[in-house]
Design a protein around this motif. Structure first.
Motif, PDB file in Angstrom:
ATOM      1  N   ARG A 102       0.773  -1.267   0.037  1.00 37.48           N
ATOM      2  CA  ARG A 102      -0.064  -0.013  -0.042  1.00 37.48           C
ATOM      3  C   ARG A 102       0.884   1.273  -0.053  1.00 37.48           C
ATOM      4  NH1 ARG A 102      -2.256   3.246   3.955  1.00 37.48           N
ATOM      5  NH2 ARG A 102      -3.936   4.179   3.411  1.00 37.48           N
ATOM      6  N   GLU A 103       1.970   1.058   0.634  1.00 42.10           N
ATOM      7  CA  GLU A 103       2.822   2.613   1.109  1.00 42.10           C
ATOM      8  C   GLU A 103       3.495   2.730  -0.390  1.00 42.10           C
ATOM      9  OE1 GLU A 103       2.581   0.143   3.112  1.00 42.10           O
ATOM     10  OE2 GLU A 103       2.078   0.964   4.917  1.00 42.10           O
ATOM     11  N   LEU A 162       0.871   4.342  -2.628  1.00 43.29           N
ATOM     12  CA  LEU A 162       0.383   5.719  -2.617  1.00 43.29           C
ATOM     13  C   LEU A 162       1.630   6.531  -3.163  1.00 43.29           C
ATOM     14  CD1 LEU A 162      -0.849   5.386   1.402  1.00 43.29           C
ATOM     15  CD2 LEU A 162      -1.831   5.562  -0.736  1.00 43.29           C
ATOM     16  N   LYS A 174       1.217   9.508  -5.759  1.00 38.26           N
ATOM     17  CA  LYS A 174       1.748  10.832  -5.654  1.00 38.26           C
ATOM     18  C   LYS A 174       2.520  11.210  -6.875  1.00 38.26           C
ATOM     19  CE  LYS A 174       4.186  13.704  -2.315  1.00 38.26           C
ATOM     20  NZ  LYS A 174       4.927  13.799  -1.134  1.00 38.26           N
ATOM     21  N   PHE A 196      -6.779   3.357  -0.418  1.00 35.94           N
ATOM     22  CA  PHE A 196      -6.568   4.592  -0.836  1.00 35.94           C
ATOM     23  C   PHE A 196      -7.276   5.775  -0.034  1.00 35.94           C
ATOM     24  CE2 PHE A 196      -5.946   8.588  -3.310  1.00 35.94           C
ATOM     25  CZ  PHE A 196      -4.601   8.756  -3.521  1.00 35.94           C
ATOM     26  N   ASP A 231      -8.278  11.986   0.073  1.00 33.88           N
ATOM     27  CA  ASP A 231      -7.405  12.717  -0.790  1.00 33.88           C
ATOM     28  C   ASP A 231      -7.951  13.231  -1.952  1.00 33.88           C
ATOM     29  OD1 ASP A 231      -5.360  12.302  -3.061  1.00 33.88           O
ATOM     30  OD2 ASP A 231      -4.000  12.110  -1.367  1.00 33.88           O
ATOM     31  N   TYR A 250      -8.665  11.147  -5.174  1.00 35.57           N
ATOM     32  CA  TYR A 250      -9.482   9.959  -4.949  1.00 35.57           C
ATOM     33  C   TYR A 250     -10.800  10.063  -5.665  1.00 35.57           C
ATOM     34  CZ  TYR A 250     -12.653   6.167  -2.987  1.00 35.57           C
ATOM     35  OH  TYR A 250     -13.291   5.150  -2.834  1.00 35.57           O
TER      36      TYR A 250
END
Length: 406
Positions: free
Chosen positions: A259-260, A263, A267, A283, A287, A290
């Protein structure tokens, strides 16, 4: 059991000191032999298990006594085995690895539903069960808390269906290898593993069980670097030409580390991000990137149109089941999808690149978290796609009528 323990004690096995030497020929210190249970506890602590969830029973009592001698491993007692399994599941989601300890037969078989869930969710939970006396396997004995047959392998075979590795420790000389094999497979494949320990062996020592042990370390990634490079190059070529790409996150991103990495990629791309129905929550929904969850006709408002109108959809960790596809009714065309799975990448329904390990490292073992994601982010560099494209497609451009009041 007592006789075996007394013989081991008389032989002085627990007091054997093993002197090891480093590469320069100097001694690196003395190690002492410990019991099978203590060795197993040490391995659990090494990989990041600080708490194990357990239900005591007559086949695992000695094993639990040995595990409890390790002060770095806390035992959490649960009311039944299914609870222990689900607790280990939750702990693993947070810590990256988990463990549950149960008894044989009535205990182990109660645990299986939670184990199946761990397998489907890519959770490396180490499942440890006490087992019958090692002498009972060849004696054709019928054991209590079983289904009443002298076949003592039914629990092993049941767990084999829902784990990536399953071992039954019947011989001390094989235990070191079996424990390391099961744990290694769980970490490498991010799936649960099963270790059954015969009740008469848990407290016995062997020269292979040393304290402190040789540090546990494995290479999590088994990626073909050429295949990885080719996959990244192909993906970048497609993205360079895209105008309104969308990232789509699936449930395979949940295991620790993936997941990290996702992300970070989101970005870097600055494009719209959607999730599948079973990937909801991966997510952050607050944000600005999204755009909602993609679930066919019952998607978030505007999300289905956004995803299916995108010129490229980077689908990472998605599992296309009857549930996530609304009965296979999605209109998303494979020719617009870059699909990143656990071990391969397919670009626009054509070129497929295998032998790409997208698994993650553990708490203590650095690895390549979603190798393709990380490599893509590095190579994409300045490729920034304006998020407004996706926002404009997602939001209705007409005034919304006020409801009629009668």
């Amino acid at each position: 059991m007592d006789t075996l323990a007394e013989e081991a004690s008389k032989s002085g096995m627990e007091n054997i000191a093993i002197s090891s030497s480093s590469g320069n020929g100097q001694s690196s210190g003395c190690r002492r032999c410990v019991s099978l249970g203590k060795f197993l506890a040490g391995r659990l602590v090494e990989i990041g298990v600080s708490h194990a969830f357990a239900v005591p029973g007559d086949f695992n009592l000695t094993l639990l006594d040995e595990l409890l001698t390790n002060t770095d491993l806390k035992m959490i007692w649960t009311t039944n085995e299914l609870n222990a399994g689900y607790a280990a599941d939750g702990f693993c989601r947070r810590q990256g690895v988990g463990a549950a300890v149960v008894t044989y037969g009535v205990g182990g078989l109660s645990l299986i539903n939670a184990v199946a869930g761990c397998y489907s969710e890519d959770l490396p939970v180490i499942l440890i069960s006490g087992g019958p006396n090692s002498n009972d396997f060849a004696a054709n004995h019928t054991i209590h808390h079983t289904i009443g047959l002298p076949d003592l392998g039914e629990q092993y075979r049941a767990f084999k269906e829902f784990t990536c590795a399953a071992v039954v420790i019947q011989h001390l000389s094989e235990a070191h290898h079996q424990i390391d094999y099961a744990i290694s497979e769980a970490l490498r494949r991010q799936k649960p593993a099963y270790i059954e320990v015969c009740c008469n062996l848990a407290g016995l020592t062997d020269p292979s069980f040393i304290d402190p042990p040789i540090p546990f370390a494995i290479n999590i990634s088994h990626t073909n670097e050429q295949s990885l490079k080719a996959a990244v190059d192909a993906a970048v070529q497609v993205l360079d030409k895209s105008i309104k790409p969308v990232l789509l996150a699936g449930p395979r991103l949940r295991p620790r580390g993936r997941r990290e990495a996702f992300l970070e990629l989101a970005k870097a791309l600055q494009c719209g991000v959607a999730t599948t129905a079973d990937g909801k929550g991966i997510f952050p929904e607050d944000d600005e990137q999204y755009i909602g969850y993609y679930w066919g006709g019952i998607s978030s408002e505007g999300t289905c149109e956004t995803v299916e109108a995108a010129d490229v959809v980077i689908a990472i960790g998605c599992v296309w089941t009857d549930y996530s596809t609304m009965g296979y009714s999605l209109l998303l065309q494979p020719t617009k999808v870059i699909s990143v799975g656990p071990d391969r990448v397919t670009v626009k329904g054509g070129e497929t690149f295998g032998c790409i390990d997208c698994e993650v490292g553990t708490v203590h073992l650095p690895g390549t978290s979603m190798a393709v994601i990380a490599a893509s982010e590095k190579q994409l560099g300045g490729l920034i796609v304006v998020h407004a494209h996706c926002i404009r497609t997602a939001l209705p451009m007409w005034p919304i009528a006020e409801p009629c009041v009668i």
